[in-house]
Design an enzyme around this catalytic site. Structure first.
Site, PDB file in Angstrom:
ATOM      1  N   HIS A 149      41.555  42.719  24.787  1.00  0.00           N
ATOM      2  CA  HIS A 149      42.926  42.933  25.273  1.00  0.00           C
ATOM      3  C   HIS A 149      43.941  43.100  24.147  1.00  0.00           C
ATOM      4  O   HIS A 149      45.057  43.575  24.412  1.00  0.00           O
ATOM      5  CB  HIS A 149      43.382  41.767  26.156  1.00  0.00           C
ATOM      6  CG  HIS A 149      42.609  41.620  27.421  1.00  0.00           C
ATOM      7  ND1 HIS A 149      42.429  42.655  28.317  1.00  0.00           N
ATOM      8  CD2 HIS A 149      41.962  40.540  27.959  1.00  0.00           C
ATOM      9  CE1 HIS A 149      41.708  42.231  29.339  1.00  0.00           C
ATOM     10  NE2 HIS A 149      41.408  40.954  29.148  1.00  0.00           N
ATOM     11  N   ASP A 185      33.296  43.016  31.445  1.00  0.00           N
ATOM     12  CA  ASP A 185      34.163  41.869  31.722  1.00  0.00           C
ATOM     13  C   ASP A 185      34.847  42.087  33.077  1.00  0.00           C
ATOM     14  O   ASP A 185      35.080  43.223  33.484  1.00  0.00           O
ATOM     15  CB  ASP A 185      35.205  41.771  30.606  1.00  0.00           C
ATOM     16  CG  ASP A 185      35.942  40.454  30.565  1.00  0.00           C
ATOM     17  OD1 ASP A 185      36.796  40.241  31.433  1.00  0.00           O
ATOM     18  OD2 ASP A 185      35.698  39.660  29.639  1.00  0.00           O
ATOM     19  N   HIS A 187      37.863  41.661  33.676  1.00  0.00           N
ATOM     20  CA  HIS A 187      39.167  42.254  33.392  1.00  0.00           C
ATOM     21  C   HIS A 187      38.998  43.606  32.699  1.00  0.00           C
ATOM     22  O   HIS A 187      38.068  43.799  31.912  1.00  0.00           O
ATOM     23  CB  HIS A 187      39.991  41.327  32.487  1.00  0.00           C
ATOM     24  CG  HIS A 187      40.252  39.974  33.074  1.00  0.00           C
ATOM     25  ND1 HIS A 187      39.353  38.927  32.950  1.00  0.00           N
ATOM     26  CD2 HIS A 187      41.296  39.495  33.789  1.00  0.00           C
ATOM     27  CE1 HIS A 187      39.845  37.858  33.559  1.00  0.00           C
ATOM     28  NE2 HIS A 187      41.014  38.174  34.080  1.00  0.00           N
ATOM     29  N   ASP A 274      32.943  36.541  32.959  1.00  0.00           N
ATOM     30  CA  ASP A 274      33.874  35.974  33.925  1.00  0.00           C
ATOM     31  C   ASP A 274      33.781  36.650  35.293  1.00  0.00           C
ATOM     32  O   ASP A 274      34.581  36.371  36.182  1.00  0.00           O
ATOM     33  CB  ASP A 274      35.317  36.021  33.402  1.00  0.00           C
ATOM     34  CG  ASP A 274      35.714  37.376  32.851  1.00  0.00           C
ATOM     35  OD1 ASP A 274      34.906  38.315  32.911  1.00  0.00           O
ATOM     36  OD2 ASP A 274      36.853  37.492  32.342  1.00  0.00           O
TER      37      ASP A 274
END
Length: 423
Positions: A149, A185, A187, A274
């Site tokens: 990120h 991931d 995200h 996650d």
């Protein structure tokens, strides 16, 4: 306990490498922050006790300089991170300019030596890239990596420096012309996508939870790359509560086809875990078995498309006792060619490792696993074209519509037929 399945069993010519630097354990924002480096410590302990690391000489990064950070990050941002580490968490409020760089908020609190700790993660990912580029390894893994990120001039989503993007930039300057980045991931891999938005040499593929409901709110199929690199950003959202069978259907309906069409010389994978059903920060429903199947699929794709060259990184994952150590031990095993069967019992000694931590150091856990899998079936039915009723809100129907949108958006840009399941 470990069966060798292809690949090398340690660092060496044509083999595999695991990068490990204890400095990465200093990357800890606060005692209550979900990004807890204990997940790395527990993973290494589990891998050792299962014999995955027997005879493996761990690679320690060296020769790292701040100039490598500037491949992706601005000078003023690197200077701000250094400053944050010097003033520390108490005095950070006295330096309001830090907030402009995403530093000092709830996601990215300031801590002493934040620059050095974050840079150690970058150095580790670079060491893996360098091992592959030099030919001393075909595969390399850095479980501390995957800080996907971080942006050019600000921290984001627990990520200070974007090690994945920096490693890819280095590879492009050291013998590689085409690199595929695959991000699994929960995200969206927004920072890596942004770094190479207009670079036709890098394919970024992200499979993530529906961005309408999960931070950072990006990663729609319509995000395809800049004018000079149209089609090199590939985004495959999946619905909340997506289980293994639908997640794997989405992966296999899009990822292998675009990667094969792109013809990379190396694959970099961000393997955040996650997406697990019990992760406290996301809403997907994968099992360790499904996540392991994705890891093995990425390895197989690297073997097929780029002579096995594969740099695998960690990422998100906040069920730090129950999930992360198991899935990243599978990641280490897959990288080193020492696959661990999901039915493998977890050694009693590992529970002793847990008991040795001071009271309160590990988060309370309702479930402590006893085997290396969750006992789930990681098979799936391949995607087939078809028009579903727009009013059908079932997870299956929503997942299939997402797949169709992703294929329709990007497949024609790679001379693939979005309606042909063979593509």
């Amino acid at each position: 306990m470990v069966g060798s399945v292809g690949g090398g069993g340690g660092s060496g010519p044509g083999g595999s490498a695991m990068v490990w630097d204890p400095e990465v354990l200093e990357y800890r924002f606060s005692p209550s922050h979900p990004m807890d480096p204990v997940r790395l410590e527990l993973t290494v302990a589990l891998a050792r006790l299962l014999g995955v690391l027997d005879g493996v000489e761990l690679v320690r990064p060296s020769g790292f300089g701040d100039h490598e950070l500037r491949r992706v990050h601005s000078d003023d941002y690197v200077d701000a991170v250094r400053l944050a580490g010097r003033v520390g968490p108490v005095r950070a409020v006295e330096v309001p300019v830090l907030a402009a760089y995403g530093l000092g908020n709830d996601d990215n609190p300031v801590f002493a030596h934040i620059h050095e700790a974050a840079a150690s993660i970058v150095a580790s990912s670079l060491a893996g890239a360098q091992a592959i580029a030099s030919g001393s390894a075909t595969r390399a893994v850095n479980i501390a990596g995957g800080m996907h990120h971080a942006m050019r001039a600000h921290a984001s989503g627990f990520c200070i420096y974007n090690d994945a993007a920096i490693a890819i930039s280095w590879l492009l300057d050291n013998g590689f012309d085409r690199v595929a980045y695959i991000d699994v991931d929960a995200h969206h891999g927004d920072g890596v996508q942004a770094a190479f938005w207009n670079d036709p040499r890098v394919l970024t593929v992200s499979l993530h939870e529906d961005p309408r409901w999960l931070w950072p709110g990006t990663g729609f199929p319509s995000e395809l790359g800049g004018p000079e690199a149209r089609g090199t950003a590939v985004n495959v959202p999946v619905p909340a509560n997506c289980p293994d069978r639908l997640w794997l259907r989405a992966f296999h309906a899009v990822v292998p086809s675009v990667v094969r069409a792109f013809r990379p010389q190396l694959i970099v994978s961000q393997c955040g875990c996650d997406s697990h059903a019990t992760d406290p920060l996301t809403d997907l429903a994968l099992s360790v078995d499904g996540q392991r199947a994705a890891i093995l699929a990425m390895r197989a794709l690297a073997d097929e498309v780029c002579d096995g060259r594969w740099l695998s990184l960690g990422g998100g994952g906040y069920q730090v006792v129950d999930v992360v150590p198991r899935i990243w031990t599978h990641l280490i095993g897959a990288t080193l060619g020492r696959d661990v069967a999901p039915t493998t019992p977890i050694p009693d000694e590992w529970f002793g490792v847990l008991d040795a931590y001071p009271k309160g150091r590990l988060p309370a856990s309702e479930h402590v696993p006893t085997t290396m899998g969750d006992g789930q079936d990681a098979t799936f039915t391949p995607w087939e074209p078809g028009v579903s009723d727009p009013g059908d809100k079932s997870t299956d129907a929503v997942a299939d519509r997402f797949i169709a949108r992703a294929r329709s958006a990007v497949f024609p840009l790679h001379d693939l037929d979005p309606e042909d399941p063979r593509d």
